[in-house]
Design an enzyme around this catalytic site. Sequence first.
Site, PDB file in Angstrom:
ATOM      1  CD  GLN A  47      -3.029  -1.046   2.275  1.00 34.62           C
ATOM      2  OE1 GLN A  47      -3.213  -2.072   2.906  1.00 34.62           O
ATOM      3  NE2 GLN A  47      -3.663   0.073   2.573  1.00 34.62           N
ATOM      4  NE  ARG A  68     -13.810   0.601   3.586  1.00 40.26           N
ATOM      5  CZ  ARG A  68     -14.242   0.129   2.421  1.00 40.26           C
ATOM      6  NH1 ARG A  68     -14.196  -1.152   2.163  1.00 40.26           N
ATOM      7  NH2 ARG A  68     -14.720   0.949   1.525  1.00 40.26           N
ATOM      8  CB  CYS A  69     -10.296   3.178  10.497  1.00 38.65           C
ATOM      9  SG  CYS A  69      -9.049   2.404  11.514  1.00 38.65           S
ATOM     10  CD  GLU A 123      -9.255   4.636   5.778  1.00 37.34           C
ATOM     11  OE1 GLU A 123      -9.090   5.712   6.364  1.00 37.34           O
ATOM     12  OE2 GLU A 123      -8.349   3.882   5.440  1.00 37.34           O
TER      13      GLU A 123
END
Lengths: 285, 805, 163
Positions: free
Chosen positions: B236, B383-384, B759
């Site tokens: 990522q 996902r945050c 997110e």
Amino acid sequence: MIPAAFDYHRPDTIDAAVGLLAEHGEEARVVAGGHSLIPMMKLRMAYLSHLVDLRDVQEMQGITVDGDTVTLGAMVTQHELITSDALASVAPILREASLQIADPQVRYMGTIGGNVANGDPGNDIPGLMQALDAKFVLAGPEGRRTVDARGFYEAAYMTAREDEEILTHIRFRSVAGMGYAYEKQKRKIGDYATAAAAVLVAKDGDTISEARIAMTNLSDTPIFSEGAGAALVGTSGDGAAVAAAIAAMQADIDPAEDNRGPVEFKRHVAGVMLSRAINSALSRA
Amino acid sequence: MKDEVTSRDERVANLKGMGASRKRVEDARFTQGKGNYVDDVKLPGMLFGDFVRSPYAHARVNGINIEEAMKVPGVLAVLTAKDLEPLGLHWMPTLAGDKQMVLADGKVLFQGQEVAFVVATDRYACADGVEAVEVDYEDLPVIVDPFEAMQSDLVLREDLEAGADGAHGPRKHHNHIFLWEEGDEAATNQALESSEVVAEEMVYYHRTHPCPLETCGCVASMDKVNGKLTLWGTFQAPHVVRTVASLLSGIDEHNIRVISPDIGGGFGNKVGVYPGYVCSIVASIVTGKPVKWIEDRMDNLMATAFARDYWMKGKISATKDGKITGLHCHVTADHGAFDACADPTKFPAGFFHICTGSYDIPVAYVGVDGVYTNKAPGGVAYRCSFRVTEAAYFIERMIEVLAIELNMDAAELRRINFIKQEQFPYTSALGWEYDSGDYHTAWDKALEAVDYAGLRAEQAQRVEDFKAGKTRKLLGIGLTHFTEIVGAGPVKNCDILGMGMFDSCEIRIHPTGSAIARLGTISQGQGHATTFAQILASETGIPADKITIEEGDTDTAPYGLGTYGSRSTPVAGAATALAGRKIRAKAQMIAAYLLEVHDDDVEWDVDRFVVKGAPERFKTMAEIAFASYNQAIPGVEPGLEAVSYYDPPNMTYPFGAYVCVMEIDVDTGEHEVRQFYALDDCGTRINPMVIEGQVHGGLTEALAIAMGQEIAYDDMGNCKTGTLMDFFMPTAWETPHYTTDHTETPSPHHPIGAKGVGESPNVGGVPAFSNAVHDAFRAFGLRQSHMPHDHWRIWKTANQLGLHG
Amino acid sequence: MTKTHVSLTVNGEKKDVLVDPRELLIHTLREQMDITGPHIGCETSHCGACTVDLDGKSVKSCTMFTVQAEGADVTTIEGLGSPDGLHVLQEAFKENHGLQCGYCTPGMITRAHRLLQENPNPTEEEVRFGMAGNLCRCTGYQNIVKSVLAAASEMNSAKEAAE
């Protein structure tokens, strides 16, 4: 996840398959749909040197309804159990239950024989077979014999089938006209049951004349609860009778804690599933 | 020219710029199976590597015998810590300032830890080799509970010097990692003591895992002839991986090329640097051949990148009519065996101190104790943004608990405590400067959309019916108003391993008026190739369909910090817009020259510069681009290119209002989400279709986390959730419908006002689902229960409340 | 270990391969045939990323040995549509934002293809049930379901037009 190496055999008759098992003994395993065995091989939790694939054995295919007698080849898939109208007319509980097994892809491959023979207490069909009072035909080096589904299961993955035997066919009498239901609680599609109940009932007027009850994944074998069935017979299936059936069933099961929950929860849910299944079956009787 | 008969509206539409629900350019490839993921990379002579992993959660490793493994046909090498030690690679630094074993060095600290790396000609031989390695383990007592860890005499990390400071200050115990504090504790305690009402609760956000459908993996290829290392992988943050690879290996950074090909979902799982990457590189150097390493699912769930595992002890105080006066939070954070959290360096608890949420809280304190246990390392932002979902869950639970304490409606309690629109920019008690917001408008819109009053009336009736024995189902109304903090971040305080968290975009306009832009980010499904082209289309007047977006190749893309924490749009999106504006500035000079007027006499209009007051005299961007390559323009360099590195002045603060309506069967613990309304405010909306898709996905991940998804261990440290049978991921069947909505409050400091959205639905969704469960039982006295709310835990709640008769 | 010769048809093309008996179909497709559309996700037959169509059934190719596919007719995502035009389902997924990272997509579409062969006019509930052997982490399924329903409707209109 890679399985260990093995030799592959693809016999086209039962005798040839039995011969391979006799020849290789404990080193050999049969595979039908493979959706229980192959993941275990990939996780290296199942080891074998010879894999005997039954997919070409024509004798083990097909659904036959002959008068009152239903014969299922062990290689009949769950998808076939769902789509067969002939079967639905004599044992609709099989369609209802099969739709609750695994997912579409797995049902195309998963077979009734694999499901009943491997002795996994999580499998759905063994309990159904006990409710149907099915007979399993086993073929071995000594010939063929028939075992009652209700006497087949000994412990988790331990059954009356000898290592060199193959479960080739399943027979049972039509239950057309009986009320039926398969109620299963699971965490999601693809999961085994937290608890499941198979119920078949017959009524004489408003009175229950026959009740057969089997539970799934609540012990190390499927549980055919005679007591639960007996508690319903002669009643109208009212609340008290259902409560008595649940109490009798709960005396027979012995669930173990796992990720689906602790023992008390499973016992409770078993009662809820049975109650729902009885009521649903009665509404169809 | 055709342009002259095209209306302005048509020209705008033709751009497919910001605000258009442009169809994705990625999809033709993906729908035909022509994606190129790391396991699709195949090089001549490529070998395969895989790990021997520890079956024990804590054990001494007294010996490793590779003899039998080396006899397995196809096995070429087995690496152990002893082989890596001379290279100084048996341990590696983590992103959090700790260090982590690459391969077991004397002992193992969690189940699934990497012990040896087998290299073979293919993955089948490799698996056989893995099985043939014999490891002599001597098992040790196991600690899986962080509270026990802080009391125990057992030293988990024998490698750390007793009594010495850690990366983030003093350690109070040998299993302690850091204490990180923010806010004024004395003033907070005073506020709590002097308040009319105080609610206190332990809120646990359980351990879970991002579990993208594609696991982590890489292909390392060391070309000994030209000295270049090429590394394909599920990264990522490819540029950071290049820098880390250079620092670890000693290979000059210009000789390393890192490529993130298509990535099959990341969700934070693919931010970290894992032993597999290091071992693959070493194996490629040792063997002179490319080496591929791909995790299997069990490896992924057991060893790479858990998320959450925060025990949050909260106290919130208020006046008796509900005005919040203070918030105190102490977190015991279970980091597992190594502190490998992926947070900006100076923030060992991430941005957890956003935990005052959407509320105007005058004074607050947060203290986070990081603790070692015998569990897998990780602590990634699933996902945050960094620890933001924990923070949002904490405050949204504390608000509910306070509402119970006050005997007040939880929607009203939120409303009277929201930061007001006129207070923005708002500085929170814990030091953040919220950029913009209009919480009351969003909240009222949400409550009206779901007919909140009607739902409460229905719920009251349901409680009556339940008590009367008419139903066994309860109705829960889960409310959430969340405020996120994303877009990390300002270089002055945000860095990863010393790299400032800016991002970048480089644009080249081709002579015929099409373009290529490269960014420092990398899409894992977010659709950057589609949406960044839309930003550029609006900024430069070149249709999005004529703009190629490229990411993920460090040889071609400008340096950037990657994609996670909803930072791509706030940071790289800003860089893209500003690079586009540089293009336009130069284009203005060229247009003025071509039109023979002063620079100031032309103005921008959609896709062209027009002479002010003479709309028939203009030059389109395509014409300008051509001119930039074929005319000698005095004082202007040829070509039309721009680069922008964007250092954000602040974070962005997306927010949203969610309502979940859930039916709960008290006898089985089964639930059904009857309605889910999600209003998101992510500032300026670039592609509404993509935004909605992000919201759908984030809500579903939130559903999974809240309702069943966990990484669970038994007392021996055995991971009980290593396959997708037990690690809950809902199918289409279990997933409800969602209604999406929005308000639009642009960020004032962002060039295009965009805040980021990927997110939000996870951050807001988890408390919405969890609050619905809690709310269903509120009438029966429930204050707090722990996630995940799977069937048996809901059943247990009902049972403990006496609802089973 | 002696390799076994296996003949099968993949995407309309006859293929002959030599495999170890333990070689999984997904690996033969991906490694030997360079058919990399089907992906590996969970390896325990839960996620459906490896779904192919085999003799008219949707099959998880991670849970089948290649030797078992002797004589089979296999269709993968590469066998739907053509370089010149997308299959109706591929087009529908694109139009309805039925994918994000793309990893589950080949399995999803391949499964949806078989579902619509068996049930050309499914309800939403039937689509959700029929697609429940395929996991997606990105989309929350909303637009996948929408895509399959849109493709069904498109295929039915095309059929009606042809009649």
